[in-house]
Design a protein around this motif. Structure first.
Motif, PDB file in Angstrom:
ATOM      1  N   GLY A 166       0.793  -1.223   0.000  1.00  0.00           N
ATOM      2  CA  GLY A 166       0.000   0.000   0.000  1.00  0.00           C
ATOM      3  C   GLY A 166       0.819   1.265   0.000  1.00  0.00           C
ATOM      4  O   GLY A 166       0.294   2.347  -0.303  1.00  0.00           O
ATOM      5  N   ALA A 167       2.104   1.152   0.330  1.00  0.00           N
ATOM      6  CA  ALA A 167       2.965   2.336   0.332  1.00  0.00           C
ATOM      7  C   ALA A 167       3.509   2.652  -1.060  1.00  0.00           C
ATOM      8  O   ALA A 167       4.053   3.730  -1.278  1.00  0.00           O
ATOM      9  N   PHE A 191      -8.340  -8.526  -2.714  1.00  0.00           N
ATOM     10  CA  PHE A 191      -7.245  -7.581  -2.912  1.00  0.00           C
ATOM     11  C   PHE A 191      -6.861  -6.980  -1.558  1.00  0.00           C
ATOM     12  O   PHE A 191      -7.649  -6.274  -0.932  1.00  0.00           O
ATOM     13  N   VAL A 192      -5.648  -7.289  -1.111  1.00  0.00           N
ATOM     14  CA  VAL A 192      -5.174  -6.858   0.201  1.00  0.00           C
ATOM     15  C   VAL A 192      -4.191  -5.704   0.042  1.00  0.00           C
ATOM     16  O   VAL A 192      -3.202  -5.827  -0.676  1.00  0.00           O
ATOM     17  N   MET A 193      -4.482  -4.576   0.690  1.00  0.00           N
ATOM     18  CA  MET A 193      -3.544  -3.445   0.724  1.00  0.00           C
ATOM     19  C   MET A 193      -2.788  -3.498   2.042  1.00  0.00           C
ATOM     20  O   MET A 193      -3.351  -3.240   3.104  1.00  0.00           O
ATOM     21  N   SER A 207      -8.322   6.607   2.582  1.00  0.00           N
ATOM     22  CA  SER A 207      -9.543   6.506   1.786  1.00  0.00           C
ATOM     23  C   SER A 207      -9.279   6.845   0.315  1.00  0.00           C
ATOM     24  O   SER A 207      -9.803   6.176  -0.589  1.00  0.00           O
ATOM     25  N   ASP A 208      -8.459   7.860   0.053  1.00  0.00           N
ATOM     26  CA  ASP A 208      -8.134   8.222  -1.333  1.00  0.00           C
ATOM     27  C   ASP A 208      -7.331   7.112  -2.009  1.00  0.00           C
ATOM     28  O   ASP A 208      -7.553   6.800  -3.191  1.00  0.00           O
ATOM     29  N   SER A 209      -6.392   6.512  -1.270  1.00  0.00           N
ATOM     30  CA  SER A 209      -5.586   5.431  -1.842  1.00  0.00           C
ATOM     31  C   SER A 209      -6.455   4.232  -2.194  1.00  0.00           C
ATOM     32  O   SER A 209      -6.287   3.619  -3.258  1.00  0.00           O
ATOM     33  N   ILE A 210      -7.383   3.895  -1.329  1.00  0.00           N
ATOM     34  CA  ILE A 210      -8.288   2.774  -1.603  1.00  0.00           C
ATOM     35  C   ILE A 210      -9.167   3.084  -2.805  1.00  0.00           C
ATOM     36  O   ILE A 210      -9.403   2.226  -3.668  1.00  0.00           O
ATOM     37  N   ALA A 211      -9.648   4.318  -2.905  1.00  0.00           N
ATOM     38  CA  ALA A 211     -10.490   4.721  -4.029  1.00  0.00           C
ATOM     39  C   ALA A 211      -9.735   4.609  -5.354  1.00  0.00           C
ATOM     40  O   ALA A 211     -10.275   4.125  -6.365  1.00  0.00           O
ATOM     41  N   SER A 231      -2.561  -4.002   8.164  1.00  0.00           N
ATOM     42  CA  SER A 231      -1.152  -3.949   8.557  1.00  0.00           C
ATOM     43  C   SER A 231      -0.780  -5.336   9.048  1.00  0.00           C
ATOM     44  O   SER A 231      -1.090  -5.711  10.186  1.00  0.00           O
ATOM     45  N   ALA A 232      -0.161  -6.122   8.183  1.00  0.00           N
ATOM     46  CA  ALA A 232       0.181  -7.500   8.530  1.00  0.00           C
ATOM     47  C   ALA A 232       1.186  -7.552   9.671  1.00  0.00           C
ATOM     48  O   ALA A 232       1.101  -8.413  10.552  1.00  0.00           O
ATOM     49  N   ARG A 233       2.133  -6.634   9.681  1.00  0.00           N
ATOM     50  CA  ARG A 233       3.181  -6.647  10.703  1.00  0.00           C
ATOM     51  C   ARG A 233       2.608  -6.406  12.091  1.00  0.00           C
ATOM     52  O   ARG A 233       2.917  -7.129  13.042  1.00  0.00           O
ATOM     53  N   VAL A 234       1.766  -5.391  12.220  1.00  0.00           N
ATOM     54  CA  VAL A 234       1.196  -5.084  13.532  1.00  0.00           C
ATOM     55  C   VAL A 234       0.264  -6.206  13.978  1.00  0.00           C
ATOM     56  O   VAL A 234       0.232  -6.580  15.156  1.00  0.00           O
ATOM     57  N   ALA A 235      -0.495  -6.770  13.044  1.00  0.00           N
ATOM     58  CA  ALA A 235      -1.376  -7.895  13.381  1.00  0.00           C
ATOM     59  C   ALA A 235      -0.569  -9.088  13.872  1.00  0.00           C
ATOM     60  O   ALA A 235      -0.954  -9.761  14.839  1.00  0.00           O
TER      61      ALA A 235
END
Length: 299
Positions: A166-167, A191-193, A207-211, A231-235
């Motif tokens: 996502g970055a 689709f995973v961001m 929200s803009d990035s997802i759009a 956030s896979a890392r934090v999870a």
């Protein structure tokens, strides 16, 4: 004699009243589990999208290495076990299976198949197989991209989990992999961001990035894409804390992220889910992993 009685029971279900009830219960659960239909989920990503970390978070174990360079060399099939147990492993290029109670020394590189109890939320005890694939755009070994593309085209799965960094959205290699997936399968795609914990409230808009991401996917032919911001890392860190498996450095990292995710900006499910709970302080929920677990369970 006792071992032979147990063996005969497990092999032919030969009645015996002197087998420990724990073993009988174990076999009953295994037999019931075996009757369920297997759900295979192909996990696809470019290098450095956080695929290994996401798999670790999904299964709730430190299984895959999480270095920034490509790790997975070939397909690895990670099967969910019905009960808490160690690892059952089939090493690559052998017909031998190994049982091991430790998790730290194995990864998708050495193993062709792995059986492990999934410790994460909605997937506990479910008959699911995650198919780990090599990084699609591995510049150091283009053959790995060919392996992944073939796995996509073979369609030997029930769903695809596509992980994007996502970055770094909108890159050419991300667009290319999206096109390969959408062109070659009619199966459901999630689709995973990932890496949305890297966003800054003052400078970025989730929200803009997802759009924008949604618009890109729609242009490729998916009318109503399923997009999960995470956030896979934090999870993963939050899951490891529950199991008391964090080292000192990871504890410090987790505490910093707890402060970060206390801000409404990092309530990731709210960006895609109308009934998102804005009052919760459950860190795994806020990272989007519960929503992803639920989505995988339901597809």
């Amino acid at each position: 004699k006792q071992m032979w009685r147990v063996y005969e029971y497990f092999k032919d279900k030969k009645p015996c009243d002197r087998i420990p009830k724990e073993l009988l219960e174990h076999k009953y659960i295994n037999d019931s589990f075996a009757e369920n239909k297997l759900k295979r989920v192909l996990i696809v990503a470019n290098v450095s999208a956080g695929k290994s970390t996401l798999i670790n978070a999904l299964i709730g174990h430190k299984l895959n290495k999480t270095a920034t360079n490509a790790c997975t060399k070939d397909l690895c099939y990670i099967y969910g076990k019905p009960q808490k147990d160690g690892l059952t492993i089939k090493l690559r290029d052998t017909d031998k299976y190994i049982y091991d109670e430790s998790f730290g020394q194995w990864s998708s590189n050495e193993c062709e198949q792995i059986g492990v109890y999934f410790a994460s939320n909605h997937l506990k005890g479910k008959k699911i197989c995650f198919i780990d694939t090599p990084g699609f755009n591995d510049a150091q070994n283009q053959e790995r991209g060919i392996i992944t593309e073939k796995a996509i085209k073979d369609n030997k799965y029930e769903a695809v989990l596509y992980i994007a960094n996502g970055a770094y959205m909108g890159r050419e290699d991300e667009q290319h992999l999206l096109e390969v997936i959408i062109k070659n399968t009619k199966k459901p795609i999630v689709f995973v961001m990932n890496y949305l914990d890297k966003y800054k409230p003052k400078d970025d808009s989730i929200s803009d990035s997802i759009a924008r991401y949604r618009s890109d996917i729609v242009k490729l032919g998916i009318k109503d894409p399923i997009i999960i911001p995470i956030s896979a890392r934090v999870a993963f860190l939050a899951e490891m804390e529950k199991q008391n498996l964090l080292d000192e450095e990871e504890c410090l990292e987790l505490e910093q992220n707890k402060k970060k995710f206390s801000k409404e900006f990092f309530n990731l499910p709210k960006y895609v889910q109308a009934n998102s709970n804005s009052l919760t302080n459950d860190l795994i929920y806020l990272t989007g992993m519960l929503l992803l677990d639920k989505t995988i369970d339901e597809i």
